[in-house]
Structure formats: structure tokens, C-alpha cells
Motif scaffolding. Sequence first.
Motif, PDB file in Angstrom:
ATOM      1  N   LEU A   1       0.975  -1.081  -0.022  1.00 44.20           N
ATOM      2  CA  LEU A   1      -0.153  -0.029  -0.133  1.00 44.20           C
ATOM      3  C   LEU A   1       0.994   1.233  -0.098  1.00 44.20           C
ATOM      4  CD1 LEU A   1      -1.587   0.719   3.619  1.00 44.20           C
ATOM      5  CD2 LEU A   1       0.433  -0.474   3.033  1.00 44.20           C
ATOM      6  N   ALA A   2       0.340   2.369  -0.470  1.00 44.77           N
ATOM      7  CA  ALA A   2       0.669   3.536  -0.454  1.00 44.77           C
ATOM      8  C   ALA A   2      -0.114   4.578   0.305  1.00 44.77           C
ATOM      9  CB  ALA A   2       1.199   4.233  -1.798  1.00 44.77           C
ATOM     10  N   ILE A   3       0.083   5.341   1.261  1.00 44.45           N
ATOM     11  CA  ILE A   3      -0.618   6.380   2.168  1.00 44.45           C
ATOM     12  C   ILE A   3      -0.132   7.650   2.550  1.00 44.45           C
ATOM     13  CG2 ILE A   3      -1.919   4.217   3.355  1.00 44.45           C
ATOM     14  CD1 ILE A   3      -0.118   4.565   5.646  1.00 44.45           C
ATOM     15  N   VAL A   4      -0.866   8.570   2.512  1.00 41.70           N
ATOM     16  CA  VAL A   4      -0.540   9.889   2.702  1.00 41.70           C
ATOM     17  C   VAL A   4      -1.691  10.364   3.791  1.00 41.70           C
ATOM     18  CG1 VAL A   4       0.298  10.268   0.501  1.00 41.70           C
ATOM     19  CG2 VAL A   4      -1.952  10.923   0.753  1.00 41.70           C
ATOM     20  N   GLY A   5      -1.419  11.599   4.450  1.00 43.99           N
ATOM     21  CA  GLY A   5      -2.493  12.213   5.178  1.00 43.99           C
ATOM     22  C   GLY A   5      -2.159  11.680   6.656  1.00 43.99           C
ATOM     23  N   ALA A   6      -3.192  11.380   7.384  1.00 41.12           N
ATOM     24  CA  ALA A   6      -3.257  11.111   9.025  1.00 41.12           C
ATOM     25  C   ALA A   6      -2.621   9.547   9.011  1.00 41.12           C
ATOM     26  CB  ALA A   6      -4.752  11.059   9.590  1.00 41.12           C
TER      27      ALA A   6
ATOM     28  N   LEU B   1      -1.790   3.747  20.276  1.00 42.26           N
ATOM     29  CA  LEU B   1      -1.640   4.948  20.824  1.00 42.26           C
ATOM     30  C   LEU B   1      -1.472   5.884  19.967  1.00 42.26           C
ATOM     31  CD1 LEU B   1       0.842   3.646  23.611  1.00 42.26           C
ATOM     32  CD2 LEU B   1      -1.631   4.025  23.855  1.00 42.26           C
ATOM     33  N   MET B   2      -0.695   5.944  18.990  1.00 39.92           N
ATOM     34  CA  MET B   2      -0.559   7.098  18.010  1.00 39.92           C
ATOM     35  C   MET B   2      -1.654   7.331  17.109  1.00 39.92           C
ATOM     36  SD  MET B   2       1.810   9.375  17.784  1.00 39.92           S
ATOM     37  CE  MET B   2       3.192   8.614  18.796  1.00 39.92           C
ATOM     38  N   THR B   3      -2.562   6.291  16.848  1.00 42.79           N
ATOM     39  CA  THR B   3      -3.531   6.519  16.321  1.00 42.79           C
ATOM     40  C   THR B   3      -4.485   7.527  16.964  1.00 42.79           C
ATOM     41  OG1 THR B   3      -3.504   4.400  14.945  1.00 42.79           O
ATOM     42  CG2 THR B   3      -5.800   5.464  15.067  1.00 42.79           C
ATOM     43  N   ALA B   4      -4.611   7.075  18.159  1.00 42.68           N
ATOM     44  CA  ALA B   4      -5.553   7.875  19.241  1.00 42.68           C
ATOM     45  C   ALA B   4      -4.988   9.304  19.129  1.00 42.68           C
ATOM     46  CB  ALA B   4      -5.827   7.242  20.420  1.00 42.68           C
ATOM     47  N   PHE B   5      -3.686   9.293  19.394  1.00 41.25           N
ATOM     48  CA  PHE B   5      -3.098  10.681  19.306  1.00 41.25           C
ATOM     49  C   PHE B   5      -3.369  11.470  18.142  1.00 41.25           C
ATOM     50  CE2 PHE B   5       0.521  13.373  19.087  1.00 41.25           C
ATOM     51  CZ  PHE B   5       0.400  14.355  20.042  1.00 41.25           C
ATOM     52  N   THR B   6      -2.864  11.089  17.270  1.00 41.26           N
ATOM     53  CA  THR B   6      -3.006  11.672  15.797  1.00 41.26           C
ATOM     54  C   THR B   6      -4.517  12.103  15.443  1.00 41.26           C
ATOM     55  OG1 THR B   6      -1.156  10.531  14.919  1.00 41.26           O
ATOM     56  CG2 THR B   6      -2.481  11.617  13.404  1.00 41.26           C
TER      57      THR B   6
ATOM     58  N   VAL C   1     -10.490   9.054   2.723  1.00 39.72           N
ATOM     59  CA  VAL C   1     -11.083   9.365   3.857  1.00 39.72           C
ATOM     60  C   VAL C   1     -11.490  11.004   3.821  1.00 39.72           C
ATOM     61  CG1 VAL C   1     -11.315   9.289   6.298  1.00 39.72           C
ATOM     62  CG2 VAL C   1     -10.409   7.382   5.058  1.00 39.72           C
ATOM     63  N   GLY C   2     -12.700  11.610   3.784  1.00 41.10           N
ATOM     64  CA  GLY C   2     -12.879  12.653   3.462  1.00 41.10           C
ATOM     65  C   GLY C   2     -12.736  13.690   4.651  1.00 41.10           C
ATOM     66  N   ASP C   3     -13.096  14.764   4.634  1.00 40.34           N
ATOM     67  CA  ASP C   3     -13.070  16.204   5.485  1.00 40.34           C
ATOM     68  C   ASP C   3     -13.941  15.530   7.267  1.00 40.34           C
ATOM     69  OD1 ASP C   3     -12.497  18.337   6.751  1.00 40.34           O
ATOM     70  OD2 ASP C   3     -13.702  19.595   5.546  1.00 40.34           O
ATOM     71  N   MET C   4     -12.732  14.924   7.843  1.00 40.52           N
ATOM     72  CA  MET C   4     -13.333  14.496   9.107  1.00 40.52           C
ATOM     73  C   MET C   4     -12.699  15.403  10.157  1.00 40.52           C
ATOM     74  SD  MET C   4     -14.430  11.141   8.950  1.00 40.52           S
ATOM     75  CE  MET C   4     -14.775  10.230   7.847  1.00 40.52           C
ATOM     76  N   GLY C   5     -13.744  15.542  11.168  1.00 44.86           N
ATOM     77  CA  GLY C   5     -13.415  16.441  12.338  1.00 44.86           C
ATOM     78  C   GLY C   5     -12.789  15.451  13.395  1.00 44.86           C
ATOM     79  N   ARG C   6     -12.018  15.964  14.448  1.00 44.20           N
ATOM     80  CA  ARG C   6     -11.107  15.018  15.110  1.00 44.20           C
ATOM     81  C   ARG C   6     -11.916  14.000  15.948  1.00 44.20           C
ATOM     82  NH1 ARG C   6      -7.589  20.285  17.439  1.00 44.20           N
ATOM     83  NH2 ARG C   6      -6.458  20.823  15.424  1.00 44.20           N
ATOM     84  N   TRP C   7     -13.015  14.353  16.684  1.00 41.66           N
ATOM     85  CA  TRP C   7     -13.674  13.356  17.161  1.00 41.66           C
ATOM     86  C   TRP C   7     -14.548  12.467  16.267  1.00 41.66           C
ATOM     87  CZ3 TRP C   7     -13.787  11.659  21.865  1.00 41.66           C
ATOM     88  CH2 TRP C   7     -14.867  10.810  22.302  1.00 41.66           C
ATOM     89  N   GLU C   8     -14.806  12.980  15.199  1.00 40.69           N
ATOM     90  CA  GLU C   8     -15.499  11.985  14.266  1.00 40.69           C
ATOM     91  C   GLU C   8     -14.444  10.846  13.659  1.00 40.69           C
ATOM     92  OE1 GLU C   8     -18.350  12.465  10.128  1.00 40.69           O
ATOM     93  OE2 GLU C   8     -16.906  13.812  10.489  1.00 40.69           O
ATOM     94  N   SER C   9     -13.348  11.299  13.450  1.00 37.27           N
ATOM     95  CA  SER C   9     -12.292  10.433  12.928  1.00 37.27           C
ATOM     96  C   SER C   9     -11.974   9.341  14.022  1.00 37.27           C
ATOM     97  CB  SER C   9     -10.851  11.264  12.500  1.00 37.27           C
ATOM     98  OG  SER C   9     -10.309  11.782  13.601  1.00 37.27           O
TER      99      SER C   9
END
Length: 318
Positions: free
Chosen positions: A149-154, A178-183, A239-247
Motif C-alpha cells: 500500500l501507499a498512504i498519505v495524510g493522517a 496509541l499514536m492513532t488515538a493521539f493523531t 477518507v474525507g473531511d473529518m473532524g477530530r472526534w468523528e475520526s
Amino acid sequence: MKTRVIVNPMANKGNCGKRWPQIRAELENHLGPLAADDIVMTRARNHGTVLAREAVTAGYRRLISVGGDGTFSEILNGVIADDRLIVPGLVLAQLPGGTSNEFSRSFGQNSLADASRAVASGTTREIDVFRAEARGYAGDQVTRYGFLLAIVGAAATISWRAQRVPLLKRLGPVSYVLMTAFTSLTYTPRAYRIRVDDEAEQTLPMWALLLCSFDGAGEGLMLAPGADPGDCKLDLIMVGDMGRWESLTKIVPRLGDGSYIAHPKVTRRHATRITIDSDQMVQADVDGESIGQLPMSVALLPLRVTVAVNRSAPEAGR
């Protein structure tokens, strides 16, 4: 077939090196005794690429990667040059020894016995390969061949952070949790300029973009359910325009079973070429390794690589 085994002793926080005698015994149980010259150890990041190229030059035509998907990816990059295999007739294989062994998982070869049987059986299939080009952190152009895979963004930020914080890296898969939650709680979607195949360029705000050949990745993630690594297509997931809580609450908890795909702000389609850029600094990741930053282009190659498997079709689900 003349076989070289390339071992990454540091895979899975060094557990691969500790388990190497056990791994070797299982492999020899199916393949027969291995000579000392048929085994080499990596000593640094990307050393697997050098060792793979040396092996092919020395006449080896079957290369066994002992480590995770990152080690397999390094070996893959050692046998390709200018979008072509450096010699025909190569067979690659993986013995699962890393934190992430998506290759083995997808073909039902999670155990050392199953993976060793796959090598010895002579059963093979072909998988797709893509070329990714990005701007390196030093400003140079970086070219990397990928299979997973190739990924960008969060998503790329999570991978980069989890691998580079020493304490977290020692935690293995937990570091990604842990880093997923923090990011998710700190990351703001970026505006991207995207061109897919021959379509017109679009400008879209996104939390993350993923190009997947296999259905899973990492440790226990199902990013592209049903993806076929040999269908001559990449699964493009935006994965579109997500708010922090939504993501954090709607995307992250559903990455394990792939149900995040059903979220109305997530789109999925097939692609063979994509270019992506942004006015902001955005990291780019291929097969779990950060290669640099945008702009990045990814193109599926007409080249396909032969791999050792126990069966010709990937496992459906987990």
C-alpha cells in the motif's frame, strides 16, 4: 532452485533474530539443509535491498524474506530496476517474522510451517507491483517500488510517528494504537490536488488517502476488504473531511474489520495511476515506511512478481 534466505534479525523488536534457530529448523524441515552461504542477515534499514541485488547477481533465483512486510518490500526493491525485474524467473517468499506479516496472512501462511510448505511446494502466483515517487526529506526525488500500500495524510503520520518514537517503537503493535488515538485528536484534514488515471484534477479536503493492493495492512487492520493483490488494479480509498472526534470514534475503531468503508465520507474505487499534491507538508508512506512528502505519484506497473504460496487465491477476510 538456488535459494537465498535474507533474515532481518531486528524485525518484531528483535524477536526475529532470537527465533531464527527455530525458523531455520522449520524451513530446513521442508526445504532440506541450508548452506552457510545461502543465509545472510540485514544490518541496517534498506540493507535487504542491497542483499537481494547481490543474491540475484550471484545466481540465486528464489529469495526468502525472513521478517515482516518491510523486509519483503526491501527485497522487492532489490530485484527491480527501471520498472523491470533485473533477471527473469525470480520467486520471492516470506517467512513471517515481523510485526506486520500481511503477505503471509493474506495467503493463509501465518505459521512458520505453512509458510515453509509454501516455499517447498513450488506453488506460485503473481502479485501486482507499483512505483511511487515522492519528494524526499532532503528535497531529492525518491522512487520506491511497493506491493502492499501507499498512504498519505493522517495514516502516514501515524506510521511515521509510531516508528520514530523510541519508546513507542519498543511497544510494537501497541504503538500504532496509541499514536492513532493521539493523531486523530490532533490532525487537521488537508486540501489535496488529486488526479486519478486520465481524469481531470480535483481539489478535495481529506483526512487520509490510501492506495491498497492487499486487503489488510499493519497489525490487524482491514483497510480494503476483498482487495485482490493480483487483479491489476489498486483500491483507492479516500477518507474525507473529518473532524477530530468523528475520526476517532467513527473511523479508527472500524479499521480492524473494514467497516469504516461504509462511512458516508469515505469513498472507494479502483485506479492504476494517481498524482497527489498539497500546499501543506504531507508525509508519504509506502509499505509501512515513510519515503518523504508530497507531491507523490503512484503508478501500477505492467510488471508482476512471482511469489511462493500455498494456494493461488488470497484468503477472504480474517
